[in-house]
Design an enzyme around this catalytic site. Structure first.
Site, PDB file in Angstrom:
ATOM      1  N   LYS A  63       0.985  -1.271  -0.079  1.00  0.00           N
ATOM      2  CA  LYS A  63      -0.015  -0.017  -0.036  1.00  0.00           C
ATOM      3  C   LYS A  63       0.943   1.133  -0.038  1.00  0.00           C
ATOM      4  CE  LYS A  63      -3.735  -2.364   2.015  1.00  0.00           C
ATOM      5  NZ  LYS A  63      -4.493  -2.899   3.210  1.00  0.00           N
ATOM      6  N   GLN A  86      -4.568  -1.420   9.570  1.00  0.00           N
ATOM      7  CA  GLN A  86      -4.500  -2.820   9.222  1.00  0.00           C
ATOM      8  C   GLN A  86      -5.226  -3.642   9.996  1.00  0.00           C
ATOM      9  OE1 GLN A  86      -3.510  -3.800   6.281  1.00  0.00           O
ATOM     10  NE2 GLN A  86      -4.368  -5.710   6.472  1.00  0.00           N
ATOM     11  N   ASP A 140     -10.888   2.933   4.155  1.00  0.00           N
ATOM     12  CA  ASP A 140     -11.392   1.518   3.906  1.00  0.00           C
ATOM     13  C   ASP A 140     -12.904   1.494   3.921  1.00  0.00           C
ATOM     14  OD1 ASP A 140      -9.869  -0.602   3.284  1.00  0.00           O
ATOM     15  OD2 ASP A 140      -9.065  -0.971   5.211  1.00  0.00           O
TER      16      ASP A 140
END
Ligand code: NAP
Length: 294
Positions: A54, A98, A121
């Site tokens: 990422k 994460q 996200d």
């Protein structure tokens, strides 16, 4: 008959080029450089790879990338303090924590603190609610990739029967909302569903997000259906090697489906690029600049 193979990798490459172009324009016209911050708690090898990719992709596109690695035993308060600092940091437009987190850190506590404007996200309750309300500006990355591929390969899905197997916050639930918003007739299945093969055989669009290799059999697929395989499963490939496969028995399904996403190279390829798209959008929204039509 064999189905068309949906080339997520090629689609993602095109989208990535458009994001890069818009990022350069944003900098030239407004002096804004999108910033993406990743937070990794612990050292799970798969998560480390994801987070590193990422960061690398963000930099290659022209973003600023920030990474924060916290130890596996970091107390929840330390993780929350990091999130709070990133919420307040003007150079950071997107924050990715994460998942999964170690057990002492409650995911809900992190998501409830995370600024929804920076939630690239789209996991916060605010962004999930906006999606249900049809007003989301930041949409979950993998479900968005699915919709983009359906638009490209199927076109109008209005009135089609869509089945989503899996009801996660990350994929299944937002995927069902997006399919519904595109006027599909949506069914959601999960581990308690009865007669999954029968549900599958009725689906014009069959979406599998289960996490079990080869789970969906070829004879469950309706002839001509579009199959979106979201699963990422590592299996033994012999000679001490492993390989990644999806949730669908690909070789068998390919003979029946109208179109199908391979694993790897299908839907997964679009996820990281959509994270970058969300970060670019977040930077525009936070700066009062119109979001580009990409
Ligand atoms: P998840 O949280 O792992 O949950 C799995 C879902 O599958 C649950 O809703 C579960 O039902 C359902 N399920 C399990 N066994 C089943 C069965 N026998 N019959 C029907 N449904 C069953 O889901 P996820 O996070 O969405 O992940 C699913 C897979 O997609 C994983 O392989 C993951 O790695 C992959 N994934 C890939 C991407 C990408 O970028 N390509 C993104 C997200 C996820 P219950 O709710 O009843 O337990």
């Amino acid at each position: 008959m064999t189905g068309r193979i949906i080339d997520g990798k090629a689609f993602a490459a095109g989208l990535r080029a458009r994001i890069q172009e818009e990022t350069a324009k944003l900098k030239a016209a407004h002096g804004i450089v999108p910033g993406l911050a990743t937070v990794l708690v612990g050292n799970d090898p798969a998560s480390e790879v994801y987070v590193r990719n990422k960061g690398k992709t963000a930099e290659a596109i022209g973003f600023k990338s920030f990474h924060y690695a916290l130890p596996e035993n970091a107390p929840e308060a330390e993780v929350l303090a990091r999130v709070k600092a990133l919420n307040d940091d003007k150079a950071v437009h997107g924050i990715l924590v994460q998942m999964p987190l170690p057990k002492q850190v409650r995911e809900a506590a992190v998501l409830d603190l995370l600024d929804p404007a920076k939630d690239v996200d789209a996991l916060t309750a605010t962004n999930a609610g906006l999606l249900v309300s049809g007003r989301a500006q930041i949409v979950s990355c993998t479900p968005m990739g699915m919709m983009m591929l359906l638009k490209e390969y199927v076109g109008d899905i209005s009135g089609m029967n869509a089945l989503v197997i899996g009801r996660s916050l990350l994929f299944g639930k937002p995927a069902a909302q997006l399919l519904l918003a595109a006027n599909a007739t949506v069914t959601m299945a999960h581990s308690r569903s009865r007669d999954l093969p029968g549900l599958c055989r009725n689906a014009d669009i069959l979406v599998a997000a289960i996490g079990k290799p080869y789970f969906v059999k070829g004879d469950w697929v309706k002839p001509g259906a579009t199959v979106i395989d979201v699963g990422i499963n590592r299996v033994d490939a012999g000679e001490g090697k492993t390989k990644i496969v999806g949730d669908v028995d690909y070789d068998a399904a390919l003979k029946v489906a109208g179109a199908i996403t391979p694993v790897p190279g299908g839907i997964g390829a679009t996820t990281i690029v959509n994270l970058m798209r969300n970060t670019l959008f977040a930077a525009c929204l936070q700066s009062g600049v119109p979001v580009p039509a990409i």
